[in-house]
Write a protein that holds these residues in place. Structure first.
Motif, PDB file in Angstrom:
ATOM      1  N   ASP A  77      37.159  45.090  30.730  1.00 33.08           N
ATOM      2  CA  ASP A  77      37.978  46.294  30.926  1.00 33.08           C
ATOM      3  C   ASP A  77      39.463  45.977  30.734  1.00 33.08           C
ATOM      4  OD1 ASP A  77      38.079  44.842  33.274  1.00 33.08           O
ATOM      5  OD2 ASP A  77      37.211  46.414  34.524  1.00 33.08           O
ATOM      6  N   CYS A 102      44.587  44.288  39.169  1.00 37.03           N
ATOM      7  CA  CYS A 102      43.166  44.042  39.426  1.00 37.03           C
ATOM      8  C   CYS A 102      42.653  42.875  38.586  1.00 37.03           C
ATOM      9  CB  CYS A 102      42.342  45.290  39.177  1.00 37.03           C
ATOM     10  SG  CYS A 102      40.715  45.247  39.937  1.00 37.03           S
ATOM     11  N   HIS A 104      42.497  42.969  35.132  1.00 37.80           N
ATOM     12  CA  HIS A 104      41.893  43.398  33.870  1.00 37.80           C
ATOM     13  C   HIS A 104      42.647  42.816  32.663  1.00 37.80           C
ATOM     14  CE1 HIS A 104      40.002  47.177  36.013  1.00 37.80           C
ATOM     15  NE2 HIS A 104      39.824  46.060  36.668  1.00 37.80           N
ATOM     16  N   GLU A 137      38.746  51.878  33.571  1.00 34.76           N
ATOM     17  CA  GLU A 137      37.694  51.530  34.537  1.00 34.76           C
ATOM     18  C   GLU A 137      38.009  52.043  35.939  1.00 34.76           C
ATOM     19  OE1 GLU A 137      35.648  49.819  37.665  1.00 34.76           O
ATOM     20  OE2 GLU A 137      37.708  49.184  37.310  1.00 34.76           O
ATOM     21  N   GLU A 138      39.297  52.209  36.242  1.00 39.59           N
ATOM     22  CA  GLU A 138      39.717  52.527  37.614  1.00 39.59           C
ATOM     23  C   GLU A 138      39.462  53.990  37.987  1.00 39.59           C
ATOM     24  OE1 GLU A 138      40.510  50.279  39.700  1.00 39.59           O
ATOM     25  OE2 GLU A 138      41.328  48.567  38.606  1.00 39.59           O
ATOM     26  N   HIS A 164      34.197  39.912  36.670  1.00 37.85           N
ATOM     27  CA  HIS A 164      35.480  40.244  37.283  1.00 37.85           C
ATOM     28  C   HIS A 164      36.127  38.978  37.848  1.00 37.85           C
ATOM     29  CE1 HIS A 164      38.575  42.716  39.002  1.00 37.85           C
ATOM     30  NE2 HIS A 164      37.961  43.814  38.637  1.00 37.85           N
TER      31      HIS A 164
HETATM   32 NI    NI Z   1      38.907  45.764  38.640  1.00 38.58          NI
END
Ligand code: NI
Length: 392
Positions: A77, A102, A104, A137-138, A164
């Motif tokens: 992502d 995050c 990504h 993705e969020e 992740h």
């Molecule tokens: Ni994430």
């Protein structure tokens, strides 16, 4: 035999530089135009077949191995978050109010390293690799948008993989959980409609603030009294708004929040009880109520056999790794939409470094991770792809 870790480490500077570039120029969901442009450029340079604009800003590349075989999808992502960065890093976000909080940016960079590793061994590969760079993705629907644009067709993957960076654990830790790994996510907006009036004459109106308070209390019974004690669920009211003056009973109150669960039957139970309690309590308090429940993602459930094999790959190529098979989070992931259709495995790569202060939580303004996790992530993903190409 490909030495995946060594090859990924050989690409460390390439991967780190890309990651820092993405980090400096974060883009919110469905706005990843610059990021997608760099991804497409890098994949085109490798001579792969590249499609852009899949699910608005997504990129898909197909890599054909030298021999026939299965189709394996690997997904990364690309989106950032609406957060003002506070890391003070030299590669901090240059866009006010937007931040890769995050990891990504790391996923996208590691994905490009995976493409390089696999391309270099194209002739030896059995089958086709579909590299998917996903937008939004969020919670914005990036996976659904890519599905609507046919990401699972032509060719249709036999298996799917994703991962992740995981700042809850240090570099060296790898999490591959058989079965449920991340929760289903649903969100709600509840509008409680009373009858406004003077704060000193509550008997002449219908107070939606008091009704809202009762609803919030009653909702706490779902997890404690309805969900079986050995199952997991969360019902959290994150926002309550209504009224402005100290002496006016408002006309309406609005509640918003999130619901998490793992098993489909628990999810159905929680959503059903939610509806019953909100409507029943509001009406008992003399209010009318409008409930908007939106299903965001199903739970991310790893295929048991795939999880076992990815764990085997991890212990082979990352011999020092601390392998964990229990990591399970009430966070959610829209990769679940792809894995609902195609058996998949979603793994976590430990990325924190306490000594260097790189251990803030995901979505925190000080979030940053130890970049030595990048080659580990790329190596494990590339090796897992090859594992399933060799023996579907
Ligand atoms: Ni994430």
């Amino acid at each position: 035999m490909i030495d995946f870790l060594r090859e990924a480490q050989g690409l460390f500077e390439y991967t780190r530089d890309l990651r820092r570039d993405f980090h400096q120029h974060p883009e919110l969901g469905f706005q990843e135009v610059r990021t997608a442009g760099i991804v497409a450029r890098e994949l085109n340079q490798l001579g792969l077949e590249v499609s852009t604009g899949v699910g608005k800003t997504g990129v898909v590349a197909t890599l054909e191995g030298g021999n026939p075989g299965p189709v394996i999808l690997a997904r990364f992502d690309m989106d950032a978050l609406p957060i003002q960065e506070e890391t003070g890093a030299e590669y901090a976000s240059q866009t006010p109010g937007v931040m890769h909080a995050c990891g990504h940016d790391g996923h996208t960079a590691a994905g490009l390293a995976v493409a390089r590793i696999l391309e270099a061994h194209k002739a030896e590969l059995n089958g086709t690799v579909k590299l998917v760079f996903q937008p939004a993705e969020e919670g914005l629907g990036g996976a659904e948008a890519m599905l609507a644009d046919g990401v699972l067709e032509n060719p249709r993957p036999d298996r799917s993989l994703s991962m992740h960076m995981w700042n809850e654990k240090p570099v060296g830790w790898i999490g591959v959980t058989p079965g449920p790994a991340m929760s289903a996510s649903d969100r709600f907006t509840v509008k409680i409609i009373g009858r406004g009036g003077h704060g000193a004459a509550p008997h002449l109106g219908v107070d939606p603030v008091v009704a809202g308070a009762q609803v919030i209390s009653a909702l706490q019974n779902i997890v404690s009294r309805n969900v079986p004690p050995l199952e997991s669920a969360v019902v959290t009211v994150t926002s309550m708004t209504g009224g402005e003056a100290f002496n006016v009973i408002p006309e309406t109150v609005e509640l918003r929040g999130t619901i998490r669960s793992f098993k489909p039957e628990v999810r159905d139970l929680v959503l059903e009880r939610f509806q019953e309690i909100v409507v029943g309590v509001s009406e008992a308090m003399g209010c009318q109520v409008e409930v908007a429940l939106r299903k965001i993602t199903p739970a991310t459930i790893n295929d048991l056999e795939m999880a076992e094999r990815v764990r085997g790959v991890a212990s082979r190529i990352l011999p020092q790794a601390e392998l964990d098979t229990d990591e399970c989070t009430m966070g959610s992931e829209d990769m679940a939409y792809l894995m609902d259709d195609i058996p998949g495995c979603y793994f976590f790569v430990g990325s924190a470094n306490h000594d260097q202060g790189l251990d803030a939580a995901h979505h925190h303004p000080k979030f940053d991770f130890d970049e030595s996790a990048l080659p580990r992530a790329a190596a494990l993903m590339a090796a897992s792809v090859v594992e399933f190409l060799d023996k579907n």
